[in-house]
Design a protein around this motif. Structure first.
Motif, PDB file in Angstrom:
ATOM      1  N   GLY A 159      17.762  -1.971 -11.232  1.00 20.57           N
ATOM      2  CA  GLY A 159      17.751  -1.542  -9.626  1.00 20.57           C
ATOM      3  C   GLY A 159      16.384  -0.620  -9.674  1.00 20.57           C
ATOM      4  O   GLY A 159      15.508  -0.234  -8.815  1.00 20.57           O
ATOM      5  N   ASP A 160      16.184   0.348 -10.980  1.00 14.97           N
ATOM      6  CA  ASP A 160      15.216   0.822 -11.381  1.00 14.97           C
ATOM      7  C   ASP A 160      13.124   0.482 -11.407  1.00 14.97           C
ATOM      8  O   ASP A 160      13.155   1.126 -10.680  1.00 14.97           O
ATOM      9  CB  ASP A 160      14.630   2.033 -12.622  1.00 14.97           C
ATOM     10  N   ALA A 161      13.820  -0.709 -12.163  1.00 17.68           N
ATOM     11  CA  ALA A 161      12.433  -1.337 -11.925  1.00 17.68           C
ATOM     12  C   ALA A 161      11.767  -2.379 -10.385  1.00 17.68           C
ATOM     13  O   ALA A 161      10.673  -1.699 -10.313  1.00 17.68           O
ATOM     14  CB  ALA A 161      12.657  -2.546 -12.599  1.00 17.68           C
ATOM     15  N   TYR A 162      13.029  -2.642  -9.284  1.00 15.82           N
ATOM     16  CA  TYR A 162      12.495  -2.990  -8.668  1.00 15.82           C
ATOM     17  C   TYR A 162      12.309  -1.455  -7.356  1.00 15.82           C
ATOM     18  O   TYR A 162      11.344  -1.486  -6.985  1.00 15.82           O
ATOM     19  CB  TYR A 162      13.551  -3.520  -7.550  1.00 15.82           C
ATOM     20  N   THR A 163      12.345  -0.204  -7.831  1.00 13.68           N
ATOM     21  CA  THR A 163      12.333   0.512  -7.317  1.00 13.68           C
ATOM     22  C   THR A 163      10.806   1.560  -7.340  1.00 13.68           C
ATOM     23  O   THR A 163      10.383   1.476  -6.411  1.00 13.68           O
ATOM     24  CB  THR A 163      14.125   1.799  -7.157  1.00 13.68           C
ATOM     25  N   VAL A 164      11.434   1.337  -8.498  1.00 14.45           N
ATOM     26  CA  VAL A 164       9.246   2.204  -8.857  1.00 14.45           C
ATOM     27  C   VAL A 164       8.394   0.745  -8.494  1.00 14.45           C
ATOM     28  O   VAL A 164       6.877   0.946  -7.762  1.00 14.45           O
ATOM     29  CB  VAL A 164       9.019   2.134 -10.050  1.00 14.45           C
ATOM     30  N   ALA A 165       8.709  -0.570  -8.216  1.00 17.06           N
ATOM     31  CA  ALA A 165       7.194  -1.460  -7.964  1.00 17.06           C
ATOM     32  C   ALA A 165       6.959  -1.440  -6.686  1.00 17.06           C
ATOM     33  O   ALA A 165       6.090  -1.251  -6.362  1.00 17.06           O
ATOM     34  CB  ALA A 165       8.499  -2.419  -8.335  1.00 17.06           C
ATOM     35  N   PHE A 168       3.101   1.743  -0.858  1.00 15.95           N
ATOM     36  CA  PHE A 168       3.905   3.216  -0.162  1.00 15.95           C
ATOM     37  C   PHE A 168       2.942   4.083  -0.608  1.00 15.95           C
ATOM     38  O   PHE A 168       2.726   5.530  -0.105  1.00 15.95           O
ATOM     39  CB  PHE A 168       4.753   2.958   0.384  1.00 15.95           C
ATOM     40  N   ILE A 169       2.899   4.121  -2.404  1.00 16.61           N
ATOM     41  CA  ILE A 169       2.565   5.635  -2.601  1.00 16.61           C
ATOM     42  C   ILE A 169       0.837   5.654  -2.250  1.00 16.61           C
ATOM     43  O   ILE A 169       0.288   6.028  -1.661  1.00 16.61           O
ATOM     44  CB  ILE A 169       2.568   5.851  -4.019  1.00 16.61           C
ATOM     45  N   LEU A 170       0.101   4.075  -2.293  1.00 18.64           N
ATOM     46  CA  LEU A 170      -1.161   3.987  -2.532  1.00 18.64           C
ATOM     47  C   LEU A 170      -1.742   3.980  -1.105  1.00 18.64           C
ATOM     48  O   LEU A 170      -3.056   4.977  -0.382  1.00 18.64           O
ATOM     49  CB  LEU A 170      -1.419   2.756  -2.784  1.00 18.64           C
ATOM     50  N   ILE A 225      -4.097   6.095   3.366  1.00 20.50           N
ATOM     51  CA  ILE A 225      -4.321   5.901   4.588  1.00 20.50           C
ATOM     52  C   ILE A 225      -3.858   6.739   5.625  1.00 20.50           C
ATOM     53  O   ILE A 225      -3.644   7.448   6.572  1.00 20.50           O
ATOM     54  CB  ILE A 225      -4.545   4.480   4.927  1.00 20.50           C
ATOM     55  N   GLY A 226      -2.342   6.880   5.052  1.00 22.63           N
ATOM     56  CA  GLY A 226      -0.957   7.411   5.585  1.00 22.63           C
ATOM     57  C   GLY A 226      -1.222   8.881   6.134  1.00 22.63           C
ATOM     58  O   GLY A 226      -1.047   9.177   6.929  1.00 22.63           O
ATOM     59  N   TYR A 251       3.713  -9.373  -6.281  1.00 23.49           N
ATOM     60  CA  TYR A 251       4.623  -9.801  -5.675  1.00 23.49           C
ATOM     61  C   TYR A 251       5.060  -8.626  -4.456  1.00 23.49           C
ATOM     62  O   TYR A 251       4.443  -9.230  -3.173  1.00 23.49           O
ATOM     63  CB  TYR A 251       6.137 -10.425  -6.166  1.00 23.49           C
ATOM     64  N   VAL A 252       5.076  -7.546  -4.256  1.00 24.08           N
ATOM     65  CA  VAL A 252       4.962  -6.925  -3.099  1.00 24.08           C
ATOM     66  C   VAL A 252       3.758  -5.574  -3.318  1.00 24.08           C
ATOM     67  O   VAL A 252       3.952  -5.249  -1.851  1.00 24.08           O
ATOM     68  CB  VAL A 252       5.985  -5.566  -3.565  1.00 24.08           C
ATOM     69  N   LEU A 253       2.751  -5.968  -3.824  1.00 21.81           N
ATOM     70  CA  LEU A 253       1.511  -5.095  -3.736  1.00 21.81           C
ATOM     71  C   LEU A 253       0.611  -5.053  -1.823  1.00 21.81           C
ATOM     72  O   LEU A 253       0.372  -4.112  -1.655  1.00 21.81           O
ATOM     73  CB  LEU A 253       0.554  -4.957  -4.656  1.00 21.81           C
ATOM     74  N   PRO A 254       1.071  -6.839  -1.580  1.00 24.04           N
ATOM     75  CA  PRO A 254       0.370  -7.021  -0.323  1.00 24.04           C
ATOM     76  C   PRO A 254       0.850  -6.208   0.628  1.00 24.04           C
ATOM     77  O   PRO A 254       0.417  -6.354   1.650  1.00 24.04           O
ATOM     78  CB  PRO A 254       0.658  -8.133  -0.259  1.00 24.04           C
ATOM     79  N   GLN A 255       1.825  -5.570   0.582  1.00 25.88           N
ATOM     80  CA  GLN A 255       2.498  -5.114   1.646  1.00 25.88           C
ATOM     81  C   GLN A 255       1.730  -3.858   2.094  1.00 25.88           C
ATOM     82  O   GLN A 255       1.837  -3.748   2.931  1.00 25.88           O
ATOM     83  CB  GLN A 255       3.885  -4.466   1.147  1.00 25.88           C
ATOM     84  N   ILE A 256       0.530  -3.453   1.824  1.00 30.00           N
ATOM     85  CA  ILE A 256      -0.067  -2.148   1.896  1.00 30.00           C
ATOM     86  C   ILE A 256      -0.981  -2.811   2.823  1.00 30.00           C
ATOM     87  O   ILE A 256      -1.102  -1.224   4.227  1.00 30.00           O
ATOM     88  CB  ILE A 256      -1.380  -2.173   0.392  1.00 30.00           C
ATOM     89  N   ALA A 257      -1.435  -3.878   2.903  1.00 26.70           N
ATOM     90  CA  ALA A 257      -2.183  -4.238   4.023  1.00 26.70           C
ATOM     91  C   ALA A 257      -1.712  -4.337   5.348  1.00 26.70           C
ATOM     92  O   ALA A 257      -2.147  -3.452   6.657  1.00 26.70           O
ATOM     93  CB  ALA A 257      -3.454  -5.494   4.031  1.00 26.70           C
TER      94      ALA A 257
END
Length: 535
Positions: free
Chosen positions: A39-45, A50-52, A57-58, A132-138
């Motif tokens: 769970g910690d690995a997924y939470t950080v990844a 959203f941090i970036l 931008i945000g 896998y999840v970093l493309p969420q940024i766009a």
């Protein structure tokens, strides 16, 4: 007040459904991954995109973009349409470039937010998930820009309802993950690459669906996207000067988040179940009342305050702010007190299933109890920042945020130094509470100077009456909690009883007492509900 109340009610309904489905998503997430190492690995990844996004931008959306669009809608011959098209075009290109760079740097980014106490395999899993999840940024960024344009048109429903689709997609993905991965899905050493791909790509798919909903809503609102790459007339110089301070503010707050994440990572490495996942899930639950109530009011309030500030109408700015504070506090005051009493009951009901343990679920609830103290000051702080943003002032919030972060970091480091690992995350929640309480006092004094007063006596009187009205309901909830634990202990079934009877009775008693005390905001809510009931 009635216009803000109606707009807020529409948004609150969407946010309510979003948060409820978000709770289901969180429950399935913890059931599938547990609240320990996987769970910690997924939470950080999943936090990295959203941090970036917030950093680049945000952070400027609420402080710069909405007021800038409002001004262009008033001053430009085409009502600001060309400006909005350029803004969306440039933002999309920048987000795509940022996403590509982030995917390439997934390993170093994860390294920034993890502790030496993590095993090599746990770090490897986090890096794989991050790719896998970093493309969420766009998609998050484009959706946020679309939502900002919708807000300036007083279209508030879609941005509040779009996350529901994201949650539904994620629930489906997580259920599939739980079925296919089984017990190994919560074991960071045993999870397969195929399962990680399902989890990561499914997470991104939910954000893609959310973005598409917002773009469709923007089209229905009359916006026609036409790519405009020319920088002339885009107002980037003016926006850059203003946004610079917004970026600094986000940078400061991200330093605080980095310290919190690192300390929680270390605690989770030494005390299983007391790390990043416990902090993140408790913080998400803490933000439920804030998201339903405060965000709705803030979103409706900022465009109105921006227009009044542009016209030099300080009286209306003061009235809008005071009205917003009272509308926010009228439900957040009892919510914060009830969280302090019923926190473990909430988390046992939600998180004690699947691959998670009852003890780990209770621990998340203990952290939530501490966060309950922060609910009102945290929300008031966010409202106060919007006063500065309405005047186009993004500089003052930077200095306030720097003070906030300094207090939080200092107390967080103190917690890590003196508390046993099992209690460190609870100390982090205390640090956040103290930081926002201090920041609210400072922000109030500075905002009051800008607006020549913030109707402080009226607000203080209203808050004191709300707390007085909330005490009987809080005591009633505490009595139900004690009696139920004595008779049945703490199980998912008894937790449901505590919440249904204790929480329901506590809130109902508060509304009755507050209505009899003639607190006007409660009377407005009761009148609106009863009026709809008669139809």
């Amino acid at each position: 007040m009635s216009r803000v109340l109606r707009a807020s009610a529409i948004m609150a309904a969407g946010t309510m459904v979003s948060r409820v489905t978000g709770f289901v998503k969180a429950a399935v997430l913890v059931a599938a991954l547990g609240s320990a190492h996987m769970g910690d690995a997924y939470t950080v990844a999943n936090a990295i995109p959203f941090i970036l996004f917030d950093f680049l931008i945000g952070g400027i959306l609420s402080s710069v973009v909405v007021p800038s669009i409002v001004r262009r809608q008033k001053s430009d011959p085409d009502g600001g349409r060309s400006y909005e098209q350029r803004l969306l075009t440039i933002g999309t290109v920048a987000l795509i470039l940022l996403t590509a760079a982030a995917v390439l740097l997934a390993g170093p980014l994860i390294g920034l937010y993890t502790d030496d106490g993590w095993s090599d395999r746990q770090t490897e899993v986090a890096v794989m998930l991050a790719r896998y999840v970093l493309p969420q940024i766009a998609f998050v960024g484009v959706g946020a820009l679309a939502g900002a344009i919708l807000n300036t048109r007083d279209r508030f429903a879609a941005p509040m309802w779009a996350p529901v689709l994201n949650n539904v997609v994620m629930i489906g993905v997580l259920v599939l993950y739980l079925v296919t991965a089984g017990r190994s899905g919560a074991d960071v050493e045993a999870v397969s690459e195929a399962d990680l791909a399902l989890l990561g790509l499914g997470t991104t798919a939910g954000i893609v669906a959310q973005c598409l909903v917002l773009m469709v809503s923007l089209h229905r609102a009359g916006f026609r996207f036409r790519p405009r790459f020319g920088l002339r007339g885009a107002g980037l110089g003016e926006m850059g000067r203003t946004a610079g301070w917004g970026i600094v503010y986000v940078l400061i707050t991200q330093v605080g988040f980095w310290v919190t994440t690192m300390i929680a990572s270390g605690a989770g490495g030494e005390a299983e179940g007391a790390g990043n996942t416990a902090y993140a899930q408790a913080f998400q639950l803490f933000q439920l009342p804030y998201g339903i109530i405060a965000v709705s009011v803030i979103t409706a309030m900022l465009p109105r305050m921006s227009r009044s500030a542009a016209e030099g109408d300080l009286g209306t700015v003061r009235d809008e702010f005071a009205s917003g504070v009272r509308l926010v506090a009228v439900l957040l005051v009892p919510a914060g007190l009830l969280l302090m009493v019923l926190g473990p009951a909430v988390t046992v009901l939600i998180y004690s299933w699947g691959n998670n343990t009852l003890d780990n679920a209770v621990y998340i609830g203990n952290v939530l109890q501490v966060f309950g103290l922060a609910l009102v000051p945290f929300s008031l702080f966010q409202l106060l920042l919007r006063v500065f943003y309405a005047f186009g002032d993004t500089r003052t919030p930077v200095f306030i945020g720097a003070g906030n972060t300094a207090v939080s970091i200092g107390l967080s480091l103190l917690s890590a130094a003196v508390l046993p690992p099992r209690y460190v995350v609870m100390g982090l929640a205390c640090a956040l509470t103290a930081a926002y309480a201090t920041g609210t006092v400072v922000a109030w004094m500075l905002a009051s100077r800008r607006t020549r007063g913030l109707n402080g006596r009226v607000v203080a009187s209203g808050l004191s009456r709300m707390y007085t009205a909330a005490l009987p309901g809080t005591l009633a909830a505490l009595g139900v909690l004690w009696l139920t634990r004595e008779l049945a202990g703490l199980t998912p079934l008894s937790a449901a009883v505590m919440l249904a009877v204790g929480g329901g009775a506590g809130l109902a008693l508060y509304l009755v007492v507050a209505h009899r005390m003639r607190i006007p905001e409660v009377s407005s809510i009761v009148g609106m509900v009863t009026g709809r009931g008669r139809r």
